[in-house]
Scaffold this motif. Structure first.
Motif, PDB file in Angstrom:
ATOM      1  N   LEU A 199      -4.463  -0.922   4.935  1.00  0.00           N
ATOM      2  CA  LEU A 199      -4.465  -2.228   5.581  1.00  0.00           C
ATOM      3  C   LEU A 199      -3.301  -2.299   6.558  1.00  0.00           C
ATOM      4  O   LEU A 199      -2.192  -1.907   6.231  1.00  0.00           O
ATOM      5  CB  LEU A 199      -4.301  -3.298   4.490  1.00  0.00           C
ATOM      6  N   PHE A 200      -3.568  -2.777   7.768  1.00  0.00           N
ATOM      7  CA  PHE A 200      -2.476  -2.979   8.720  1.00  0.00           C
ATOM      8  C   PHE A 200      -2.703  -4.286   9.445  1.00  0.00           C
ATOM      9  O   PHE A 200      -3.818  -4.793   9.490  1.00  0.00           O
ATOM     10  CB  PHE A 200      -2.350  -1.798   9.693  1.00  0.00           C
ATOM     11  N   ASP A 201      -1.606  -4.867   9.958  1.00  0.00           N
ATOM     12  CA  ASP A 201      -1.793  -6.130  10.655  1.00  0.00           C
ATOM     13  C   ASP A 201      -1.683  -5.956  12.167  1.00  0.00           C
ATOM     14  O   ASP A 201      -2.665  -5.726  12.824  1.00  0.00           O
ATOM     15  CB  ASP A 201      -0.900  -7.237  10.104  1.00  0.00           C
ATOM     16  N   ASN A 202      -0.508  -5.995  12.738  1.00  0.00           N
ATOM     17  CA  ASN A 202      -0.456  -5.974  14.194  1.00  0.00           C
ATOM     18  C   ASN A 202      -0.168  -4.610  14.815  1.00  0.00           C
ATOM     19  O   ASN A 202      -0.296  -4.457  16.004  1.00  0.00           O
ATOM     20  CB  ASN A 202       0.552  -7.000  14.710  1.00  0.00           C
ATOM     21  N   PHE A 252      -9.412   2.426  -6.863  1.00  0.00           N
ATOM     22  CA  PHE A 252      -9.041   2.497  -5.456  1.00  0.00           C
ATOM     23  C   PHE A 252      -7.674   1.866  -5.255  1.00  0.00           C
ATOM     24  O   PHE A 252      -7.222   1.050  -6.045  1.00  0.00           O
ATOM     25  CB  PHE A 252     -10.091   1.842  -4.549  1.00  0.00           C
ATOM     26  N   ALA A 253      -7.037   2.281  -4.193  1.00  0.00           N
ATOM     27  CA  ALA A 253      -5.711   1.767  -3.858  1.00  0.00           C
ATOM     28  C   ALA A 253      -5.783   1.090  -2.512  1.00  0.00           C
ATOM     29  O   ALA A 253      -6.551   1.491  -1.640  1.00  0.00           O
ATOM     30  CB  ALA A 253      -4.702   2.916  -3.806  1.00  0.00           C
ATOM     31  N   ILE A 254      -4.981   0.063  -2.349  1.00  0.00           N
ATOM     32  CA  ILE A 254      -4.831  -0.585  -1.056  1.00  0.00           C
ATOM     33  C   ILE A 254      -3.410  -0.287  -0.609  1.00  0.00           C
ATOM     34  O   ILE A 254      -2.456  -0.628  -1.307  1.00  0.00           O
ATOM     35  CB  ILE A 254      -5.105  -2.092  -1.139  1.00  0.00           C
ATOM     36  N   ALA A 255      -3.285   0.367   0.514  1.00  0.00           N
ATOM     37  CA  ALA A 255      -1.978   0.812   0.992  1.00  0.00           C
ATOM     38  C   ALA A 255      -1.700   0.225   2.361  1.00  0.00           C
ATOM     39  O   ALA A 255      -2.614  -0.151   3.089  1.00  0.00           O
ATOM     40  CB  ALA A 255      -1.953   2.342   1.056  1.00  0.00           C
ATOM     41  N   GLY A 256      -0.433   0.152   2.696  1.00  0.00           N
ATOM     42  CA  GLY A 256      -0.027  -0.348   4.005  1.00  0.00           C
ATOM     43  C   GLY A 256       1.416  -0.776   3.949  1.00  0.00           C
ATOM     44  O   GLY A 256       2.022  -0.840   2.878  1.00  0.00           O
ATOM     45  N   VAL A 257       1.960  -1.091   5.101  1.00  0.00           N
ATOM     46  CA  VAL A 257       3.359  -1.486   5.153  1.00  0.00           C
ATOM     47  C   VAL A 257       3.524  -2.903   4.619  1.00  0.00           C
ATOM     48  O   VAL A 257       2.553  -3.657   4.479  1.00  0.00           O
ATOM     49  CB  VAL A 257       3.919  -1.379   6.592  1.00  0.00           C
ATOM     50  N   ALA A 258       4.772  -3.260   4.314  1.00  0.00           N
ATOM     51  CA  ALA A 258       5.080  -4.588   3.779  1.00  0.00           C
ATOM     52  C   ALA A 258       4.603  -5.668   4.745  1.00  0.00           C
ATOM     53  O   ALA A 258       4.772  -5.563   5.947  1.00  0.00           O
ATOM     54  CB  ALA A 258       6.582  -4.714   3.544  1.00  0.00           C
ATOM     55  N   GLY A 259       3.993  -6.701   4.177  1.00  0.00           N
ATOM     56  CA  GLY A 259       3.574  -7.845   4.975  1.00  0.00           C
ATOM     57  C   GLY A 259       2.242  -7.698   5.665  1.00  0.00           C
ATOM     58  O   GLY A 259       1.850  -8.560   6.442  1.00  0.00           O
ATOM     59  N   SER A 260       1.507  -6.616   5.398  1.00  0.00           N
ATOM     60  CA  SER A 260       0.235  -6.417   6.098  1.00  0.00           C
ATOM     61  C   SER A 260      -0.921  -7.177   5.456  1.00  0.00           C
ATOM     62  O   SER A 260      -1.994  -7.249   6.036  1.00  0.00           O
ATOM     63  CB  SER A 260      -0.097  -4.924   6.190  1.00  0.00           C
TER      64      SER A 260
END
Length: 178
Positions: A124-127, A62-70
């Motif tokens: 994964l995302f943060d805000n 599996f891969a975990i993807a998202g923008v930098a810093g998430s």
């Protein structure tokens, strides 16, 4: 007969050229509107990527993807039960830290852990949810890869909301009525 065959061949080639020119024009118009092209990998490209990520048949990849810093590296470490300071941990930091794709083995070998070669993708995302996140999910849907969306750093966001609204835990004098 030879002249007719040559004429038919020339007509086919002209039609193919015109079709290709229309496709290029349509692609350029899409790019001008901000629509990214759909690129379907060939079988040899899939094999090359599987080799690069050390894909092993019978394992779950599996891969975990998202923008930098998430918080991707922190999630990897938490999932593996490894503290961020551990030498085998995915490197974390307050600025963009991970610049290459990595493979992190499961510290518990009894549980086999192993975008288009993965069995599952966690976004994964943060805000905020970005165009990058949408593109990842769109491509996962295209390749029929199960995806999971995780909001990270929720504790920080909750703390910020509480602080912004002026919550003071010293004034917890709320009475509960039954």
């Amino acid at each position: 007969m030879a002249a007719q065959a040559a004429a038919e061949k020339a007509a086919r080639e002209a039609a193919e050229y015109a079709h290709a020119a229309r496709e290029v024009q349509e692609a350029e118009e899409c790019l001008q509107r901000g629509i990214q092209p759909v690129i379907i990998p060939m079988l040899d490209e899939i094999a090359t990527v599987k080799t690069r990520v050390q894909y092993e048949q019978g394992h779950f990849h599996f891969a975990i993807a998202g923008v930098a810093g998430s918080g991707k590296s922190s999630l990897i470490n938490a999932t593996r039960g490894v503290e961020n300071r551990n030498q085998d941990a995915a490197e974390t930091g307050v600025v963009e830290t991970t610049v290459t794709t990595g493979r992190y083995p499961d510290p518990n070998p009894d549980l086999p852990f192993g975008l288009f070669v993965f069995d599952c993708v966690i976004v994964l995302f943060d805000n905020r949810f970005t165009e990058t996140d949408i593109a990842i999910l769109t491509n996962c849907r295209r390749f029929q890869i199960p995806t999971y969306i995780i909001s990270s750093k929720a504790d920080v966001h909750i703390r910020n909301i509480i602080y912004k609204d002026g919550y003071d835990n010293d004034r917890d004098d709320v009475t509960v009525h039954e």
